[in-house]
Design a protein around this motif. Structure first.
Motif, PDB file in Angstrom:
ATOM      1  N   GLY A 196       0.662  -1.325  -0.028  1.00  0.00           N
ATOM      2  CA  GLY A 196       0.032   0.152  -0.341  1.00  0.00           C
ATOM      3  C   GLY A 196       1.169   0.875   0.308  1.00  0.00           C
ATOM      4  N   ASN A 197       1.870   1.291   0.205  1.00  0.00           N
ATOM      5  CA  ASN A 197       2.461   2.116   0.141  1.00  0.00           C
ATOM      6  C   ASN A 197       3.450   2.963   1.206  1.00  0.00           C
ATOM      7  N   PHE A 198       2.714   2.450   2.140  1.00  0.00           N
ATOM      8  CA  PHE A 198       2.330   3.788   3.727  1.00  0.00           C
ATOM      9  C   PHE A 198       3.253   3.817   3.633  1.00  0.00           C
ATOM     10  N   SER A 199       3.508   5.985   4.118  1.00  0.00           N
ATOM     11  CA  SER A 199       5.015   5.442   4.249  1.00  0.00           C
ATOM     12  C   SER A 199       5.638   5.218   5.967  1.00  0.00           C
ATOM     13  N   ARG A 200       6.253   6.855   7.033  1.00  0.00           N
ATOM     14  CA  ARG A 200       6.452   6.307   8.285  1.00  0.00           C
ATOM     15  C   ARG A 200       5.840   7.045   8.880  1.00  0.00           C
ATOM     16  N   LYS A 201       4.758   7.957   8.701  1.00  0.00           N
ATOM     17  CA  LYS A 201       3.422   8.683   9.100  1.00  0.00           C
ATOM     18  C   LYS A 201       1.959   7.858   9.243  1.00  0.00           C
ATOM     19  N   VAL A 202       2.875   6.306   8.963  1.00  0.00           N
ATOM     20  CA  VAL A 202       1.445   5.213   8.876  1.00  0.00           C
ATOM     21  C   VAL A 202       1.253   5.317  10.559  1.00  0.00           C
ATOM     22  N   ALA A 203       0.621   4.886  10.947  1.00  0.00           N
ATOM     23  CA  ALA A 203      -0.022   4.761  12.670  1.00  0.00           C
ATOM     24  C   ALA A 203      -0.468   3.406  12.459  1.00  0.00           C
ATOM     25  N   LEU A 204      -0.190   2.774  13.285  1.00  0.00           N
ATOM     26  CA  LEU A 204      -0.604   1.041  13.448  1.00  0.00           C
ATOM     27  C   LEU A 204      -2.258   1.276  14.601  1.00  0.00           C
ATOM     28  N   VAL A 205      -2.508  -0.015  14.583  1.00  0.00           N
ATOM     29  CA  VAL A 205      -3.268   0.297  15.881  1.00  0.00           C
ATOM     30  C   VAL A 205      -4.108  -1.491  15.723  1.00  0.00           C
ATOM     31  N   ALA A 206      -3.596  -2.076  17.382  1.00  0.00           N
ATOM     32  CA  ALA A 206      -4.010  -3.573  17.557  1.00  0.00           C
ATOM     33  C   ALA A 206      -4.811  -3.315  18.016  1.00  0.00           C
ATOM     34  N   LEU A 207      -5.818  -3.832  17.541  1.00  0.00           N
ATOM     35  CA  LEU A 207      -7.042  -4.472  18.271  1.00  0.00           C
ATOM     36  C   LEU A 207      -7.449  -5.655  18.066  1.00  0.00           C
ATOM     37  N   GLY A 208      -7.245  -6.135  19.160  1.00  0.00           N
ATOM     38  CA  GLY A 208      -7.405  -7.761  19.216  1.00  0.00           C
ATOM     39  C   GLY A 208      -6.322  -8.072  21.299  1.00  0.00           C
ATOM     40  N   GLY A 209      -6.192  -9.370  21.359  1.00  0.00           N
ATOM     41  CA  GLY A 209      -5.633  -9.565  22.871  1.00  0.00           C
ATOM     42  C   GLY A 209      -3.959  -9.763  22.751  1.00  0.00           C
ATOM     43  N   GLY A 210      -4.081 -10.405  23.663  1.00  0.00           N
ATOM     44  CA  GLY A 210      -1.839 -10.044  23.572  1.00  0.00           C
ATOM     45  C   GLY A 210      -1.289  -9.789  22.102  1.00  0.00           C
ATOM     46  N   VAL A 211      -2.047 -11.056  21.478  1.00  0.00           N
ATOM     47  CA  VAL A 211      -1.162 -11.696  20.492  1.00  0.00           C
ATOM     48  C   VAL A 211      -0.825 -10.527  19.129  1.00  0.00           C
ATOM     49  N   ILE A 212      -1.831 -10.432  19.336  1.00  0.00           N
ATOM     50  CA  ILE A 212      -2.436  -9.271  18.297  1.00  0.00           C
ATOM     51  C   ILE A 212      -1.624  -7.816  19.095  1.00  0.00           C
ATOM     52  N   GLY A 213      -1.353  -7.690  20.116  1.00  0.00           N
ATOM     53  CA  GLY A 213      -0.493  -6.160  20.386  1.00  0.00           C
ATOM     54  C   GLY A 213       0.877  -6.750  20.588  1.00  0.00           C
ATOM     55  N   ASP A 214       1.196  -7.736  20.759  1.00  0.00           N
ATOM     56  CA  ASP A 214       2.420  -8.206  20.721  1.00  0.00           C
ATOM     57  C   ASP A 214       2.856  -8.229  19.135  1.00  0.00           C
ATOM     58  N   MET A 215       2.289  -8.411  17.929  1.00  0.00           N
ATOM     59  CA  MET A 215       2.607  -9.028  16.758  1.00  0.00           C
ATOM     60  C   MET A 215       2.668  -7.179  16.396  1.00  0.00           C
ATOM     61  N   THR A 216       1.569  -6.338  16.162  1.00  0.00           N
ATOM     62  CA  THR A 216       1.479  -4.941  16.026  1.00  0.00           C
ATOM     63  C   THR A 216       2.193  -4.226  16.392  1.00  0.00           C
ATOM     64  N   GLY A 217       3.173  -4.381  17.691  1.00  0.00           N
ATOM     65  CA  GLY A 217       4.133  -3.516  18.267  1.00  0.00           C
ATOM     66  C   GLY A 217       5.467  -3.731  17.827  1.00  0.00           C
ATOM     67  N   PHE A 218       5.416  -4.773  16.970  1.00  0.00           N
ATOM     68  CA  PHE A 218       6.758  -5.979  16.816  1.00  0.00           C
ATOM     69  C   PHE A 218       7.093  -4.672  15.520  1.00  0.00           C
ATOM     70  N   ALA A 219       5.570  -4.371  15.144  1.00  0.00           N
ATOM     71  CA  ALA A 219       5.726  -4.598  13.097  1.00  0.00           C
ATOM     72  C   ALA A 219       6.077  -2.420  13.493  1.00  0.00           C
ATOM     73  N   ALA A 220       5.558  -2.090  14.246  1.00  0.00           N
ATOM     74  CA  ALA A 220       5.396  -0.549  14.698  1.00  0.00           C
ATOM     75  C   ALA A 220       6.703  -0.713  14.937  1.00  0.00           C
ATOM     76  N   ALA A 221       7.585  -1.462  16.128  1.00  0.00           N
ATOM     77  CA  ALA A 221       9.680  -0.855  15.892  1.00  0.00           C
ATOM     78  C   ALA A 221       9.561  -1.736  14.659  1.00  0.00           C
ATOM     79  N   CYS A 222       9.673  -1.877  13.746  1.00  0.00           N
ATOM     80  CA  CYS A 222      10.201  -2.635  12.872  1.00  0.00           C
ATOM     81  C   CYS A 222      10.088  -1.714  11.343  1.00  0.00           C
ATOM     82  N   TYR A 223       8.840  -1.285  10.862  1.00  0.00           N
ATOM     83  CA  TYR A 223       8.605  -0.902  10.044  1.00  0.00           C
ATOM     84  C   TYR A 223       9.213   0.500   9.887  1.00  0.00           C
ATOM     85  N   GLN A 224      10.250   0.738   8.406  1.00  0.00           N
ATOM     86  CA  GLN A 224      10.735   1.871   8.556  1.00  0.00           C
ATOM     87  C   GLN A 224      11.941   1.949   9.486  1.00  0.00           C
ATOM     88  N   ARG A 225      12.028   0.907  10.368  1.00  0.00           N
ATOM     89  CA  ARG A 225      12.590   1.762  11.586  1.00  0.00           C
ATOM     90  C   ARG A 225      12.347   2.241  12.628  1.00  0.00           C
TER      91      ARG A 225
END
Length: 360
Positions: free
Chosen positions: A90-119
């Motif tokens: 989707g060519n999302f930029s570094r200005k994108v925000a991720l939203v973790a909607l779910g339990g701990g598994v979703i929160g952990d993976m979304t946060g990890f993706a946020a930590a890694c995507y475009q640094r």
């Protein structure tokens, strides 16, 4: 609406507890970004995805969703790649925000993706299970599992905000609710005897899902976790007390296979094992162990390890724990109800006695 502030200098953020999902203004204000990707799973998305997405779309934002399979066994790098696929395609930029909607598994993976995507990009936690509301959504621990160890691949990434709506617990299966309550009990055991007593006294209201009582319980747990995190954000010392029962519990999860036992179920038994060892060392009276066991049992949580577990299983997995330093195993042990410490000063013979007692 209850509001707590986690004070971590430039990484500080609010925790909102209340009718968050029926407050579109709060959702929009929390996410001022023009690009947003909501990450959820197949169980939660049909219930709450549109509720979160609609006000953002109405505010003129570009919003896409990633719906992942549900379960601890999917907490892997392969699954996180599905989040990256959507972001990159989707060519999302570094200005994108991720939203973790779910339990701990979703929160952990979304946060990890946020930590890694475009640094590193922003993310917001919207936890929908008790475990994630009282524990995993607060504190910035993110990551995935590896076949040889739970949560061994990850990063510290604090959210912009945490939006907790206790009403989501009314759609949670009873077994999942009980599993989350293990972390609630843990907070009382390690930090606040009066909070532990409150749980004992209000168990009926809690398990009948009285929303006012649940809001108080969630606030109490978040206050305890916040106080620890503010002292030690990246778990260099005191924050490790939040892992009471986890070294034993992770051994169960790793040996049995992720998802066979719920995380909270494994932590509940692990907490009892830590209490048993603490009593054998003379740190606490047997009556404290009995009190913890009574509350664990009343919450419909297991008090015995799986039949296939052996002392050898436990030790092999425990020595791969993140708290092992230079080959030395450190454990979180109880020094009094409401107090705990991380220590390597324990008698290995007494640990063997605890393992043998639970694996008989």
């Amino acid at each position: 609406m209850k509001t707590l502030q986690v004070d971590l200098a430039e990484r500080s953020y609010p925790i909102y507890i209340g009718n968050c999902l029926t407050n579109p203004d709060l959702i929009v204000e929390t996410l001022p970004h023009k690009e947003i990707v909501i990450v959820s799973n197949e169980t939660v998305a049909p219930l709450y995805l549109e509720t979160v997405k609609a006000p953002l779309v109405n505010a003129g934002k570009r919003v896409e969703a990633v719906v992942l399979p549900d379960g601890e066994k999917f907490k892997t790098l392969d699954t996180v790649n599905k989040i990256f696929d959507v972001l990159l395609e989707g060519n999302f930029s570094r200005k994108v925000a991720l939203v973790a909607l779910g339990g701990g598994v979703i929160g952990d993976m979304t946060g990890f993706a946020a930590a890694c995507y475009q640094r590193g990009v922003d993310f917001v936690q919207v936890p929908t299970t008790l475990l994630s509301q009282v524990d995993s959504s607060v504190g910035g621990k993110t990551g995935v599992n590896h076949p040889l160890g739970k949560n061994m691949i990850g990063a510290f990434k604090q959210p912009l905000a945490v939006l907790i709506d206790p009403s989501t617990l009314t759609t949670l299966p009873p077994k999942e609710f009980s599993a989350g309550f293990a972390e609630v009990i843990k907070h009382g055991v390690i930090q606040d005897e009066s909070y532990f007593a409150y749980l004992e006294q209000n168990l009926d209201k809690i398990f009948s899902l009285d929303l006012a009582t649940l809001a108080d319980v969630i606030e109490g747990s978040c206050q305890i976790k916040r106080s620890v995190i503010e002292q030690d954000e990246t778990e260099q010392n005191i924050r490790a007390i939040l892992n009471l029962g986890h070294t034993f519990g992770h051994a169960i999860e790793t040996t049995m296979g992720y998802g066979v036992w719920l995380h909270g179920e494994a932590v509940a038994v692990g907490m009892l094992m830590a209490a048993d060892l603490s009593a054998r060392m003379g740190n606490i009276e047997p009556s404290v162990v009995a009190r913890i066991k009574t509350l664990v049992n009343a919450a419909a949580l297991p008090v015995e390890v799986p039949e296939k577990m052996t002392p050898e299983n436990f030790l092999a997995a425990m020595y791969r724990d993140k708290k092992v330093e230079s080959g030395t195993l450190r454990l979180v042990l109880i020094t009094a109800l409401g107090q705990a410490e991380v220590t390597a000063e324990f008698d290995s013979a007494l640990l063997s006695e605890t393992l043998s007692h639970f694996c008989r």
